[in-house]
Design a protein around this motif. Structure first.
Motif: not given
Length: 339
Positions: A141-144, A177-181, A185-186
């Motif tokens: 969910a965090g990645e999405i 998940g957010i941090q992973k995604a 994106y640098p």
């Protein structure tokens, strides 16, 4: 003992452990008694979860007595409710914990007492203590969430992250998940991260303050649930910004979020409360009854759903996320209105 049909429903939606023995309705004995210790009944998703649990076929016909306990977002309150459920000899407990670590001890006490515990929605850190659990993958969910916002930003710019209550599994895993995604994106920079405790009102105030401090330097808002996303959206509009230029995303698929997606103002991913709640009841009954229990909820493959029942012997069941889009939002709103 086999589950039988045609008994009157007995339901207690209670707020404290001392009231656990009380129930509403006609006092006929049910075949099984299940206590559902939930986070809170003050948010729409938790109410959707509770309503779905009450709609399980065996709860509706009275074969199962379901007692829903409001944890009031307090781990100690939930712990006390566990003790009462154990002492009252409930056949099973369904647990939606407030805190990822504080929930371990009460589950261990239930296990020691021989009471099966089914995890649902949010989880404890030691999932091996559960008899089984059913939830959606919050890391995914965090990645999405992150990807949906950053893609709308063109892969670069500044974002803020509005977190849920610190210490809940959804907050911990969605942030992961957010941090992973974002690592992919640098050219995206996180300029603020803070909790709004799953609250629309707290998120509104928090994002208003961030906009005052950073103004147009905020190009995207990643909120770990829909309530906070809606509060963020309200702050963006109040500040005079066009939501089309400051993408906001949340998770849960609550009604106001669906309406905001319909208006083209935010993004959301629906969390299936029906599958998580009714699936948990079937798993609790399988644990209580033993071999041969046939699931009754429509969420399983045997009933035309998408989850594999696996004879009720699995320990982990993952409910798929449903991205809310312009193409499916009307149908999702129609389903919500029909309930």
């Amino acid at each position: 003992m086999a589950v039988t049909l045609n008994r009157r429903l007995m339901l207690a939606a209670l707020t404290g452990a001392s009231a656990l023995a009380l129930s509403m309705g006609t006092a006929y004995a049910a075949d099984y008694r299940i206590a559902a210790v939930v986070q809170s009944l003050d948010t729409e998703f938790n109410v959707l979860w509770a309503n779905a649990a009450n709609a399980h076929p065996l709860v509706k016909d009275g074969s199962v007595e379901l007692t829903i306990l409001d944890g009031r977002m307090d781990p100690l309150n939930q712990s006390n409710q566990f003790d009462t459920a154990i002492n009252e000899k409930y056949d099973a407990i369904i647990f939606v914990p407030v805190d990822i670590n504080a929930g371990n001890d009460p589950v261990q006490r239930a296990r020691d007492a021989g009471v099966p515990v089914i995890g649902s929605n949010t989880l404890i850190s030691d999932t091996s203590l559960y008899t089984a659990y059913i939830s959606s993958n919050d890391v995914a969910a965090g990645e999405i969430l992150a990807k949906s916002v950053v893609d709308r930003m063109g892969g670069k710019g500044n974002v803020v992250i509005v977190e849920g209550m610190i210490g809940q599994s959804a907050q911990v895993q969605r942030l992961e998940g957010i941090q992973k995604a974002l690592a992919a994106y640098p050219d995206v920079k996180v300029i603020e991260t803070r909790t709004a405790n799953w609250s629309r009102a707290e998120s509104l105030t928090l994002v208003e303050n961030w906009l005052t401090s950073h103004g147009g330097d905020i190009q995207g808002i990643i909120a770990e649930n829909d309530e906070m996303a809606i509060g963020s959206l309200e702050a963006v509009k109040a500040y005079g910004l066009d939501p089309a230029n400051v993408p906001v995303a949340g998770v849960d698929g609550v009604t106001d979020a669906l309406l905001a997606v319909q208006r083209g103002e935010m993004m959301s991913t629906l969390q299936d409360a029906d599958a998580q709640a009714q699936g948990a009841i079937d798993l609790a009954l399988a644990a209580a009854e033993g071999e041969g229990y046939a699931p009754k909820a429509a969420v399983w493959d045997v009933n035309g759903g998408t989850l594999a029942w696996d004879n009720g012997k699995g320990t982990q069941y993952s409910v798929p996320w449903v991205p809310v889009t312009a193409e499916n939002v009307e149908a999702l709103l129609a389903l919500r209105e029909a309930k």
